[in-house]
Write a protein that holds these residues in place. Sequence first.
Motif, PDB file in Angstrom:
ATOM      1  N   THR A 206       8.556 115.079  74.201  1.00  0.00           N
ATOM      2  CA  THR A 206       8.171 115.841  73.020  1.00  0.00           C
ATOM      3  C   THR A 206       9.161 115.584  71.899  1.00  0.00           C
ATOM      4  O   THR A 206      10.371 115.580  72.117  1.00  0.00           O
ATOM      5  CB  THR A 206       8.124 117.348  73.349  1.00  0.00           C
ATOM      6  OG1 THR A 206       7.170 117.536  74.407  1.00  0.00           O
ATOM      7  CG2 THR A 206       7.728 118.180  72.159  1.00  0.00           C
ATOM      8  N   SER A 207       8.630 115.354  70.722  1.00  0.00           N
ATOM      9  CA  SER A 207       9.440 115.259  69.511  1.00  0.00           C
ATOM     10  C   SER A 207       9.325 116.612  68.808  1.00  0.00           C
ATOM     11  O   SER A 207       8.541 117.461  69.222  1.00  0.00           O
ATOM     12  CB  SER A 207       8.915 114.133  68.612  1.00  0.00           C
ATOM     13  OG  SER A 207       9.011 112.894  69.294  1.00  0.00           O
ATOM     14  N   PHE A 208      10.076 116.811  67.738  1.00  0.00           N
ATOM     15  CA  PHE A 208      10.037 118.099  67.049  1.00  0.00           C
ATOM     16  C   PHE A 208      10.006 117.905  65.542  1.00  0.00           C
ATOM     17  O   PHE A 208      10.712 117.052  65.007  1.00  0.00           O
ATOM     18  CB  PHE A 208      11.237 118.967  67.450  1.00  0.00           C
ATOM     19  CG  PHE A 208      11.182 119.383  68.885  1.00  0.00           C
ATOM     20  CD1 PHE A 208      10.493 120.526  69.260  1.00  0.00           C
ATOM     21  CD2 PHE A 208      11.774 118.618  69.868  1.00  0.00           C
ATOM     22  CE1 PHE A 208      10.404 120.899  70.592  1.00  0.00           C
ATOM     23  CE2 PHE A 208      11.698 118.974  71.206  1.00  0.00           C
ATOM     24  CZ  PHE A 208      11.011 120.125  71.567  1.00  0.00           C
ATOM     25  N   HIS A 209       9.187 118.717  64.902  1.00  0.00           N
ATOM     26  CA  HIS A 209       9.114 118.765  63.443  1.00  0.00           C
ATOM     27  C   HIS A 209       9.924 119.982  63.015  1.00  0.00           C
ATOM     28  O   HIS A 209       9.613 121.112  63.399  1.00  0.00           O
ATOM     29  CB  HIS A 209       7.661 118.894  62.979  1.00  0.00           C
ATOM     30  CG  HIS A 209       7.524 118.920  61.499  1.00  0.00           C
ATOM     31  ND1 HIS A 209       7.337 120.082  60.791  1.00  0.00           N
ATOM     32  CD2 HIS A 209       7.568 117.931  60.586  1.00  0.00           C
ATOM     33  CE1 HIS A 209       7.260 119.801  59.503  1.00  0.00           C
ATOM     34  NE2 HIS A 209       7.403 118.499  59.357  1.00  0.00           N
ATOM     35  N   VAL A 210      10.985 119.727  62.269  1.00  0.00           N
ATOM     36  CA  VAL A 210      11.869 120.792  61.802  1.00  0.00           C
ATOM     37  C   VAL A 210      11.651 120.914  60.300  1.00  0.00           C
ATOM     38  O   VAL A 210      11.721 119.919  59.574  1.00  0.00           O
ATOM     39  CB  VAL A 210      13.347 120.455  62.106  1.00  0.00           C
ATOM     40  CG1 VAL A 210      14.262 121.564  61.624  1.00  0.00           C
ATOM     41  CG2 VAL A 210      13.536 120.175  63.591  1.00  0.00           C
ATOM     42  N   SER A 211      11.372 122.124  59.837  1.00  0.00           N
ATOM     43  CA  SER A 211      11.137 122.291  58.408  1.00  0.00           C
ATOM     44  C   SER A 211      11.834 123.529  57.875  1.00  0.00           C
ATOM     45  O   SER A 211      12.038 124.513  58.580  1.00  0.00           O
ATOM     46  CB  SER A 211       9.627 122.382  58.126  1.00  0.00           C
ATOM     47  OG  SER A 211       9.082 123.518  58.762  1.00  0.00           O
ATOM     48  N   SER A 212      12.188 123.414  56.598  1.00  0.00           N
ATOM     49  CA  SER A 212      12.770 124.525  55.864  1.00  0.00           C
ATOM     50  C   SER A 212      12.342 124.337  54.414  1.00  0.00           C
ATOM     51  O   SER A 212      12.801 123.405  53.742  1.00  0.00           O
ATOM     52  CB  SER A 212      14.298 124.506  55.984  1.00  0.00           C
ATOM     53  OG  SER A 212      14.865 125.537  55.197  1.00  0.00           O
ATOM     54  N   GLY A 213      11.423 125.168  53.960  1.00  0.00           N
ATOM     55  CA  GLY A 213      10.878 124.995  52.617  1.00  0.00           C
ATOM     56  C   GLY A 213      10.176 123.654  52.530  1.00  0.00           C
ATOM     57  O   GLY A 213       9.353 123.313  53.366  1.00  0.00           O
ATOM     58  N   GLN A 214      10.536 122.837  51.549  1.00  0.00           N
ATOM     59  CA  GLN A 214       9.934 121.511  51.381  1.00  0.00           C
ATOM     60  C   GLN A 214      10.615 120.443  52.249  1.00  0.00           C
ATOM     61  O   GLN A 214      10.091 119.339  52.396  1.00  0.00           O
ATOM     62  CB  GLN A 214      10.021 121.081  49.904  1.00  0.00           C
ATOM     63  CG  GLN A 214       9.237 121.958  48.969  1.00  0.00           C
ATOM     64  CD  GLN A 214       7.730 121.724  49.116  1.00  0.00           C
ATOM     65  OE1 GLN A 214       7.269 120.872  49.861  1.00  0.00           O
ATOM     66  NE2 GLN A 214       6.958 122.509  48.391  1.00  0.00           N
ATOM     67  N   ASP A 215      11.775 120.749  52.783  1.00  0.00           N
ATOM     68  CA  ASP A 215      12.522 119.775  53.570  1.00  0.00           C
ATOM     69  C   ASP A 215      11.948 119.687  54.981  1.00  0.00           C
ATOM     70  O   ASP A 215      11.585 120.701  55.582  1.00  0.00           O
ATOM     71  CB  ASP A 215      13.998 120.168  53.648  1.00  0.00           C
ATOM     72  CG  ASP A 215      14.669 120.154  52.290  1.00  0.00           C
ATOM     73  OD1 ASP A 215      14.299 119.292  51.460  1.00  0.00           O
ATOM     74  OD2 ASP A 215      15.549 120.995  52.063  1.00  0.00           O
ATOM     75  N   GLN A 216      11.879 118.451  55.483  1.00  0.00           N
ATOM     76  CA  GLN A 216      11.386 118.266  56.838  1.00  0.00           C
ATOM     77  C   GLN A 216      12.134 117.133  57.536  1.00  0.00           C
ATOM     78  O   GLN A 216      12.578 116.179  56.912  1.00  0.00           O
ATOM     79  CB  GLN A 216       9.888 118.015  56.844  1.00  0.00           C
ATOM     80  CG  GLN A 216       9.423 116.826  56.056  1.00  0.00           C
ATOM     81  CD  GLN A 216       7.910 116.664  56.119  1.00  0.00           C
ATOM     82  OE1 GLN A 216       7.268 117.038  57.090  1.00  0.00           O
ATOM     83  NE2 GLN A 216       7.340 116.100  55.082  1.00  0.00           N
TER      84      GLN A 216
END
Length: 166
Positions: A82-92
């Motif tokens: 599994t990979s992961f998508h990490v986001s915070s506001g517009q940042d990914q």
Amino acid sequence: MTKAPENKAVFPNAVVHVPSVEYKFWMDPAIDRLAEGRRPLAKRVQEMFPLMKDKVQVFEGDKEIVPGIRPINSHGHTPGHTSFHVSSGQDQLIVLGDVTNIPALFARNPGWHAVFDQDAPQAEATRRQLLDRAVADKAMVTGYHFPFPAAGRIVKDGQGYAFTLA
């Protein structure tokens, strides 16, 4: 965890989130089905997870596991990789894990198959899909074996891709 025989938690407050398919793969007592070189890792996982008890949380699907972190099915390297998508506001950021292993080799040559991928055709399909996604989304990426500073972007490069520093 520290090495045996101590087996002490290095980060005692950490919680390990594991996809159910991956958990079942590594916890299967029939480790002789694995290539000989993978058996010590399976044995170590089977020794450690029971010691960690409530610190291992098995999950299903692609729902957010903690705020800002969503799993991405990237099977092939292992059945539940599994990979992961990490986001915070517009940042990914996409944490690719072992999707590309060494990007200078496997991003540039996405059709190459690594001996340690459990399902090489699936690993290749996953690699192409996630690298295309990283290019389209202009997302930052990182992976387990990326060179320092280990965060950058994927760009299309001929028949393959290239990892570039951000």
